[in-house]
Design an enzyme around this catalytic site. Structure first.
Site, PDB file in Angstrom:
ATOM      1  N   THR A   1     -80.516 -59.642 -79.432  1.00 15.83           N
ATOM      2  CA  THR A   1     -80.661 -58.191 -79.551  1.00 15.83           C
ATOM      3  C   THR A   1     -79.331 -57.621 -80.070  1.00 15.83           C
ATOM      4  OG1 THR A   1     -80.056 -57.884 -77.233  1.00 15.83           O
ATOM      5  CG2 THR A   1     -82.401 -58.079 -77.723  1.00 15.83           C
TER       6      THR A   1
ATOM      7  N   THR B   1     -76.892 -55.257 -79.464  1.00 12.27           N
ATOM      8  CA  THR B   1     -75.660 -55.129 -78.673  1.00 12.27           C
ATOM      9  C   THR B   1     -75.255 -56.476 -78.079  1.00 12.27           C
ATOM     10  OG1 THR B   1     -76.181 -52.828 -78.173  1.00 12.27           O
ATOM     11  CG2 THR B   1     -74.562 -53.905 -76.751  1.00 12.27           C
ATOM     12  N   CYS B   2     -76.218 -57.227 -77.597  1.00 16.50           N
ATOM     13  CA  CYS B   2     -75.925 -58.526 -76.982  1.00 16.50           C
ATOM     14  C   CYS B   2     -75.341 -59.492 -78.005  1.00 16.50           C
ATOM     15  CB  CYS B   2     -77.186 -59.123 -76.372  1.00 16.50           C
ATOM     16  SG  CYS B   2     -78.035 -58.038 -75.211  1.00 16.50           S
ATOM     17  N   ASN B   3     -75.955 -59.542 -79.181  1.00 14.07           N
ATOM     18  CA  ASN B   3     -75.599 -60.502 -80.216  1.00 14.07           C
ATOM     19  C   ASN B   3     -74.380 -60.076 -81.032  1.00 14.07           C
ATOM     20  OD1 ASN B   3     -76.527 -63.002 -81.681  1.00 14.07           O
ATOM     21  ND2 ASN B   3     -76.476 -61.561 -83.381  1.00 14.07           N
TER      22      ASN B   3
ATOM     23  N   LEU C   1     -71.658 -60.867 -76.518  1.00 13.17           N
ATOM     24  CA  LEU C   1     -71.356 -62.296 -76.575  1.00 13.17           C
ATOM     25  C   LEU C   1     -70.142 -62.600 -77.454  1.00 13.17           C
ATOM     26  CD1 LEU C   1     -71.976 -65.236 -75.881  1.00 13.17           C
ATOM     27  CD2 LEU C   1     -73.716 -65.217 -77.687  1.00 13.17           C
TER      28      LEU C   1
END
Length: 171
Positions: free
Chosen positions: A56, A58-60, A64
């Protein structure tokens, strides 16, 4: 749902995550899922980061990569392992780790049924955006010998208290 875990609490001991251990020879193939028992961390200082979903935005693109970029800084502060977890399957988490080239630095763990995250009270319902009823809240925690010493749970969009800078300051 369980009450949200807090500083001073112990990590739940009755749940198992799944992950595919890093294998440099399997960059273009699926790994074989293994159990990730939390007891593995009983004598360690670890950072566990929960995200709503692999790949996703923000996550990617933010969460991370920041932890990956500051991995050595975390190690210098005594962190022995960094674990990213979401309510997905271990194959998706393995693919995400390969895509982002986290290699053996970050354990990409799956909590497919949300048992670990539910036990910590860190589940959110994202059916309104089509993600399902059992998704991880965005958070970061530090656990030292399975005791939570820092917990940053995001109250809105973006990365602040769950980001690597906040974790480094807490260490």
């Amino acid at each position: 749902m369980a009450q949200q875990i807090s500083v001073g609490s112990s990590l739940p001991s009755n749940v198992t995550l799944k992950y595919c251990p890093y294998d440099a020879e399997l960059q273009n193939a699926c790994g074989i899922p293994q159990n990730l028992e939390l007891d593995r961390f009983k004598d360690k200082k670890v950072v566990i980061v929960g995200v709503p979903g692999a790949f996703t935005p923000t996550c990617n693109n933010t969460h991370l990569p920041e932890f990956h970029a500051h991995y050595e800084d975390l190690k210098k502060k005594g962190v022995e392992e960094v674990i990213f977890v979401t309510t997905s399957d271990p194959f998706v988490m393995d693919a995400w780790g390969k895509w982002t080239k986290t290699n053996d630095k970050i354990i990409m763990a799956a909590d497919g049924n949300g048992e670990f995250l539910s036990a910590m009270g860190l589940i959110q319902d994202l059916t309104s955006v089509g993600f399902g009823a059992v998704r991880s809240k965005r958070f970061a925690l530090v656990a030292d010998h399975l005791k939570v010493t820092y917990l940053g749970v995001e109250s809105g969009h973006g990365v602040s208290v769950s980001g690597v800078k906040a974790v480094l300051e807490a260490l």
